[in-house]
Design an enzyme around this catalytic site. Sequence first.
Site, PDB file in Angstrom:
ATOM      1  CG  ASP A   7      -3.821   5.144  -2.776  1.00  0.00           C
ATOM      2  OD1 ASP A   7      -2.867   4.628  -2.225  1.00  0.00           O
ATOM      3  OD2 ASP A   7      -5.006   4.839  -2.417  1.00  0.00           O
TER       4      ASP A   7
ATOM      5  CG  ASP B  96      -1.904   0.903   1.787  1.00  0.00           C
ATOM      6  OD1 ASP B  96      -2.197   2.358   0.066  1.00  0.00           O
ATOM      7  OD2 ASP B  96      -2.844   1.265   2.143  1.00  0.00           O
TER       8      ASP B  96
END
Length: 476
Positions: A355, A154
């Site tokens: 992201d 992440d």
Amino acid sequence: MASLISSPLFNFLLISFSFLSFLLIRSHAFEGRRAIESHYHTVEISSLLPASVCSPSTKGHSKRPSTLKVFHRHGPCSKHSQDNATPSLDEILTHDQSRVDSIQHKINLNAEMDKVKDKKAALPVQSGRALGSGNYIVTLGLGTPKKSLSLIFDTGSDLTWTQCQPCARVCYKQQDPIFNPIASTTYSNVSCSSTRCSQLSTTTGNDPSCSTKTCVYGIQYGDQSFSIGFFSQDTLTISSSDLVPKFYFGCGQNNQGLFGNTAGLLGLGRDSLSFVSQTAQRYGKYFSYCLPSSSSSTGHLTFGKSGVSSNVKFTPFAASRGTSFYFIDIVGISVGMTQLSIRPSVFKTPGTIIDSGTVITRLPPAAYKALSTEFKKQMKKYPSVPAYSILDTCYDLSKYTTISIPKISFTFGGNVKVDLAPSGILIVINSSRVCLAFAANSDASDVGILGNVQQTTLEVVYDVAGGKLGFAPGGC
Ligand SMILES: *[C@@H]1O[C@H](CO)[C@@H](O)[C@H](O)[C@H]1NC(C)=O
Ligand SMILES: *[C@@H]1O[C@H](CO)[C@@H](O)[C@H](O)[C@H]1NC(C)=O
């Protein structure tokens, strides 16, 4: 004159001329068609659907020293999808919206705090960090002897954590055996007095606490997901020849949320406790990945510079606005041959982050409107169907096996133009509902997010130390 018209010479000239112009017209038509074709993708519908068996990427990244295979969490390449826990696309999109809400909340909160910084305002309670429901996982080793753990990677969060025995409160169900610190000869607790312990305040948004001198972390994500436990150090194994000793991570004793069957999270943000910062000496704050085009293929996550392809084009990172997110500048979008007319301030004012955990790219409302309007115009020949969840530009393609879709490209700061793959343009719910894989923010001031669907098949290179982000086609 009449004799000339009927003369064999004239006939010859006439025929030659006709033939020549035929050739000329033909070649013009050909050029024109080629120009149009270069702005369109011809796509077999079946290629957009994940297969039921895993066919790993054949691109050789194994030559790179510090590389991990990337899987989609819910697909045949992941052993985590074997029980029936795979959420529906509708659920995935609902979770995606929660993640987006919490990212935007965090960035807005930071902007507020910047305004009141002079007043030495107390840290407001954060309603949640970015949700940990990213969709791509890697497997690495922890402890001595090493135990394999599959972690969601992440770029939108920082702390790395895994569930730990004895799971003093709660551990959710995970595929790998739960890490047992007692069985690792290199494990150690971090003490409350260490500087690393105090850094948890900014990394997690919560002040650490103390349990008989052991530093205790707590991190919560949007959607009520959280992990609480002992802050620890142990050896992380990337490959057999590549060990990271004394890596700081969370040893979770109370964990709940949308982490599927994975063992936890690998935090690749910019913060001082992130994997990227902790391994700065080793990998120079440089990593790259390729996310596979579908859940039935694989990609890679690679640390360090070696082996990165030479055709990568770099855009500078934009200011990170006091957060640990990776901001970039979008300066334009084109659909087919059309450059969309969007005022630069539409992107500039809210900014954009890239992201790995957000699924669908979020654009400022004005940019999304321009994109979907032009896309609809160029897709007119296909029958449209009602919206699906957050996706409002959808088509019934059940009568087609092959379609022609306009290419979509993004231009980033520094005039870096990136063509999205077909898998970054359309998302298939089923053949009678195929949607443009973008959504609008509800507010023009909300940050834009370049999501993971749009990044598929691209080699995405984070040169964090060099302050730039790179893209190249055909990464996996
Ligand atoms: C780490 O600290 C906790 C809390 O003090 C303790 O229960 C645990 O036994 C410690 N683990 C090790 C390996 O020292
Ligand atoms: C395709 O998906 C839509 C939306 O979920 C659903 O309404 C429709 O019945 C599905 N069609 C087929 C052929 O499965």
